[in-house]
Write a protein that holds these residues in place. Structure first.
Motif, PDB file in Angstrom:
ATOM      1  N   ASP A  41      16.492 -19.639 -20.491  1.00 56.06           N
ATOM      2  CA  ASP A  41      17.384 -19.759 -19.427  1.00 56.06           C
ATOM      3  C   ASP A  41      16.712 -20.650 -18.562  1.00 56.06           C
ATOM      4  O   ASP A  41      16.974 -21.663 -17.815  1.00 56.06           O
ATOM      5  N   GLU A  42      15.332 -20.068 -18.020  1.00 57.76           N
ATOM      6  CA  GLU A  42      14.527 -20.719 -17.038  1.00 57.76           C
ATOM      7  C   GLU A  42      13.108 -20.780 -17.359  1.00 57.76           C
ATOM      8  O   GLU A  42      12.701 -19.677 -18.426  1.00 57.76           O
ATOM      9  N   PRO A  43      12.272 -21.485 -17.023  1.00 58.59           N
ATOM     10  CA  PRO A  43      10.974 -21.426 -17.393  1.00 58.59           C
ATOM     11  C   PRO A  43      10.368 -19.681 -16.993  1.00 58.59           C
ATOM     12  O   PRO A  43      10.437 -19.449 -15.821  1.00 58.59           O
ATOM     13  N   PRO A  44       9.313 -19.407 -17.769  1.00 57.88           N
ATOM     14  CA  PRO A  44       8.577 -18.170 -17.415  1.00 57.88           C
ATOM     15  C   PRO A  44       7.930 -18.654 -16.242  1.00 57.88           C
ATOM     16  O   PRO A  44       7.018 -19.470 -16.246  1.00 57.88           O
ATOM     17  N   MET A  45       7.834 -17.853 -15.291  1.00 59.01           N
ATOM     18  CA  MET A  45       7.197 -17.798 -13.776  1.00 59.01           C
ATOM     19  C   MET A  45       6.593 -16.658 -13.702  1.00 59.01           C
ATOM     20  O   MET A  45       7.110 -15.228 -13.543  1.00 59.01           O
ATOM     21  N   SER A  46       5.205 -16.704 -13.043  1.00 58.68           N
ATOM     22  CA  SER A  46       4.744 -15.494 -12.374  1.00 58.68           C
ATOM     23  C   SER A  46       4.071 -15.888 -11.062  1.00 58.68           C
ATOM     24  O   SER A  46       3.669 -17.015 -11.088  1.00 58.68           O
ATOM     25  N   LEU A  47       3.956 -14.979 -10.281  1.00 59.58           N
ATOM     26  CA  LEU A  47       3.137 -15.149  -8.887  1.00 59.58           C
ATOM     27  C   LEU A  47       1.956 -14.054  -8.908  1.00 59.58           C
ATOM     28  O   LEU A  47       2.068 -12.973  -9.064  1.00 59.58           O
ATOM     29  N   LEU A  48       0.685 -14.813  -8.617  1.00 60.22           N
ATOM     30  CA  LEU A  48      -0.373 -14.098  -8.585  1.00 60.22           C
ATOM     31  C   LEU A  48      -1.086 -13.902  -7.391  1.00 60.22           C
ATOM     32  O   LEU A  48      -1.222 -14.910  -6.580  1.00 60.22           O
ATOM     33  N   THR A  49      -1.902 -12.897  -7.156  1.00 59.95           N
ATOM     34  CA  THR A  49      -2.878 -13.114  -6.119  1.00 59.95           C
ATOM     35  C   THR A  49      -4.287 -13.697  -6.609  1.00 59.95           C
ATOM     36  O   THR A  49      -4.343 -14.260  -7.560  1.00 59.95           O
ATOM     37  N   PRO A  50      -4.898 -14.238  -5.367  1.00 61.77           N
ATOM     38  CA  PRO A  50      -6.325 -15.028  -5.798  1.00 61.77           C
ATOM     39  C   PRO A  50      -7.186 -14.412  -6.787  1.00 61.77           C
ATOM     40  O   PRO A  50      -7.861 -15.207  -7.321  1.00 61.77           O
ATOM     41  N   ASN A  51      -6.887 -13.017  -6.929  1.00 66.15           N
ATOM     42  CA  ASN A  51      -7.740 -12.377  -7.649  1.00 66.15           C
ATOM     43  C   ASN A  51      -7.102 -12.200  -9.185  1.00 66.15           C
ATOM     44  O   ASN A  51      -7.743 -11.348  -9.859  1.00 66.15           O
ATOM     45  N   PRO A  73     -10.634 -19.531 -24.948  1.00 63.06           N
ATOM     46  CA  PRO A  73     -12.019 -19.715 -24.573  1.00 63.06           C
ATOM     47  C   PRO A  73     -12.105 -19.150 -23.030  1.00 63.06           C
ATOM     48  O   PRO A  73     -11.335 -19.639 -22.161  1.00 63.06           O
ATOM     49  N   ARG A  74     -13.022 -18.390 -22.768  1.00 64.24           N
ATOM     50  CA  ARG A  74     -13.296 -17.953 -21.308  1.00 64.24           C
ATOM     51  C   ARG A  74     -13.437 -18.908 -20.518  1.00 64.24           C
ATOM     52  O   ARG A  74     -13.093 -18.793 -19.200  1.00 64.24           O
ATOM     53  N   LEU A  75     -14.169 -19.995 -20.873  1.00 66.27           N
ATOM     54  CA  LEU A  75     -14.586 -21.145 -20.065  1.00 66.27           C
ATOM     55  C   LEU A  75     -13.276 -21.908 -19.575  1.00 66.27           C
ATOM     56  O   LEU A  75     -13.317 -22.458 -18.350  1.00 66.27           O
ATOM     57  N   VAL A  76     -12.273 -22.054 -20.441  1.00 71.18           N
ATOM     58  CA  VAL A  76     -10.863 -22.485 -19.666  1.00 71.18           C
ATOM     59  C   VAL A  76     -10.444 -21.654 -18.776  1.00 71.18           C
ATOM     60  O   VAL A  76      -9.696 -22.168 -17.679  1.00 71.18           O
ATOM     61  N   VAL A  77     -10.150 -20.410 -19.015  1.00 68.15           N
ATOM     62  CA  VAL A  77      -9.820 -19.635 -17.981  1.00 68.15           C
ATOM     63  C   VAL A  77     -10.601 -19.693 -16.534  1.00 68.15           C
ATOM     64  O   VAL A  77      -9.987 -19.645 -15.469  1.00 68.15           O
ATOM     65  N   GLU A  78     -11.905 -19.462 -16.808  1.00 64.40           N
ATOM     66  CA  GLU A  78     -12.585 -19.764 -15.552  1.00 64.40           C
ATOM     67  C   GLU A  78     -12.381 -21.227 -14.915  1.00 64.40           C
ATOM     68  O   GLU A  78     -12.306 -21.298 -13.565  1.00 64.40           O
ATOM     69  N   ASP A  79     -12.337 -22.353 -15.516  1.00 63.50           N
ATOM     70  CA  ASP A  79     -11.651 -23.615 -15.184  1.00 63.50           C
ATOM     71  C   ASP A  79     -10.238 -23.609 -14.385  1.00 63.50           C
ATOM     72  O   ASP A  79     -10.562 -24.229 -13.189  1.00 63.50           O
ATOM     73  N   MET A  80      -9.508 -22.906 -14.859  1.00 70.07           N
ATOM     74  CA  MET A  80      -8.375 -22.666 -14.260  1.00 70.07           C
ATOM     75  C   MET A  80      -8.351 -22.154 -12.791  1.00 70.07           C
ATOM     76  O   MET A  80      -7.899 -22.618 -11.837  1.00 70.07           O
ATOM     77  N   TRP A  81      -8.952 -20.974 -13.049  1.00 69.45           N
ATOM     78  CA  TRP A  81      -9.201 -20.122 -11.866  1.00 69.45           C
ATOM     79  C   TRP A  81      -9.880 -21.007 -10.483  1.00 69.45           C
ATOM     80  O   TRP A  81      -9.848 -20.963  -9.392  1.00 69.45           O
ATOM     81  N   ARG A  82     -10.926 -21.653 -11.060  1.00 71.73           N
ATOM     82  CA  ARG A  82     -11.832 -22.365 -10.059  1.00 71.73           C
ATOM     83  C   ARG A  82     -10.905 -23.635  -9.615  1.00 71.73           C
ATOM     84  O   ARG A  82     -10.882 -23.571  -8.174  1.00 71.73           O
ATOM     85  N   ALA A  83     -10.108 -24.344 -10.165  1.00 75.76           N
ATOM     86  CA  ALA A  83      -9.224 -25.013  -9.731  1.00 75.76           C
ATOM     87  C   ALA A  83      -8.308 -24.647  -8.752  1.00 75.76           C
ATOM     88  O   ALA A  83      -7.961 -24.920  -7.660  1.00 75.76           O
ATOM     89  N   LEU A  84      -7.492 -23.518  -9.327  1.00 76.20           N
ATOM     90  CA  LEU A  84      -6.349 -22.910  -8.569  1.00 76.20           C
ATOM     91  C   LEU A  84      -7.010 -22.328  -7.347  1.00 76.20           C
ATOM     92  O   LEU A  84      -6.411 -22.467  -6.011  1.00 76.20           O
ATOM     93  N   ALA A  93      -6.538 -26.974  -6.047  1.00 77.04           N
ATOM     94  CA  ALA A  93      -6.314 -28.202  -7.112  1.00 77.04           C
ATOM     95  C   ALA A  93      -5.190 -27.893  -7.896  1.00 77.04           C
ATOM     96  O   ALA A  93      -5.090 -26.732  -8.670  1.00 77.04           O
ATOM     97  N   PRO A  94      -4.400 -28.821  -8.650  1.00 76.20           N
ATOM     98  CA  PRO A  94      -3.385 -28.517  -9.609  1.00 76.20           C
ATOM     99  C   PRO A  94      -4.237 -28.285 -10.892  1.00 76.20           C
ATOM    100  O   PRO A  94      -5.406 -28.830 -11.089  1.00 76.20           O
ATOM    101  N   TRP A  95      -3.645 -27.463 -11.798  1.00 77.31           N
ATOM    102  CA  TRP A  95      -4.208 -27.236 -13.192  1.00 77.31           C
ATOM    103  C   TRP A  95      -3.019 -27.315 -14.163  1.00 77.31           C
ATOM    104  O   TRP A  95      -2.353 -26.338 -14.078  1.00 77.31           O
ATOM    105  N   THR A  96      -3.258 -28.069 -14.998  1.00 77.84           N
ATOM    106  CA  THR A  96      -2.293 -28.242 -16.385  1.00 77.84           C
ATOM    107  C   THR A  96      -3.102 -28.315 -17.576  1.00 77.84           C
ATOM    108  O   THR A  96      -3.694 -29.306 -17.823  1.00 77.84           O
ATOM    109  N   ARG A  97      -2.695 -27.135 -18.349  1.00 84.35           N
ATOM    110  CA  ARG A  97      -3.356 -27.222 -19.541  1.00 84.35           C
ATOM    111  C   ARG A  97      -2.694 -26.311 -20.478  1.00 84.35           C
ATOM    112  O   ARG A  97      -1.857 -25.357 -20.046  1.00 84.35           O
ATOM    113  N   PRO A  98      -2.359 -26.813 -22.066  1.00 83.66           N
ATOM    114  CA  PRO A  98      -1.947 -25.649 -22.926  1.00 83.66           C
ATOM    115  C   PRO A  98      -2.967 -24.701 -23.206  1.00 83.66           C
ATOM    116  O   PRO A  98      -4.075 -24.895 -23.179  1.00 83.66           O
ATOM    117  N   ILE A  99      -2.438 -23.190 -23.174  1.00 88.53           N
ATOM    118  CA  ILE A  99      -3.266 -22.145 -23.498  1.00 88.53           C
ATOM    119  C   ILE A  99      -2.575 -21.358 -24.216  1.00 88.53           C
ATOM    120  O   ILE A  99      -1.362 -21.231 -24.543  1.00 88.53           O
TER     121      ILE A  99
END
Length: 93
Positions: free
Chosen positions: A12-22, A57-68, A72-78
């Motif tokens: 009904d709505e997009p899945p959304m989550s709120l995370l801490t910086p960690n 790939p761990r590098l994709v996850v690391e790239d995501m966290w580095r940007a966030l 910075a915005p980060w948009t990728r299929p995972i």
């Protein structure tokens, strides 16, 4: 976060989550719970990584966290993983 309709149920709505910086999940909506297949009590307060697919790939996850963390915005299929081990396609924004 939105899901790939070809590999995930409709929401009904997009899945959304709120995370801490960690990367600890603070809250999520019902669509996110449906997508993950994990009860809210098991998700909130735990590492978001539990829904990562082992082939992600761990590098994709690391790239995501580095940007966030840089604001910075980060948009990728995972690849995501449900509690039952089933894969779900996720476009993370």
């Amino acid at each position: 976060m939105s899901t790939n309709p070809a590999t995930s149920p409709s929401f009904d709505e997009p899945p959304m989550s709120l995370l801490t910086p960690n990367g600890v999940l603070e809250s999520c909506n019902p669509s996110y719970l449906q997508m993950s297949g994990i009860p809210e009590a098991s998700l909130v307060g735990s590492a978001h990584e539990q829904i990562n697919h082992p082939h992600m790939p761990r590098l994709v996850v690391e790239d995501m966290w580095r940007a966030l963390r840089a604001g910075a915005p980060w948009t990728r299929p995972i690849k995501g993983r449900r509690r039952d081990g089933e894969r779900n396609g996720v476009s993370f924004t």
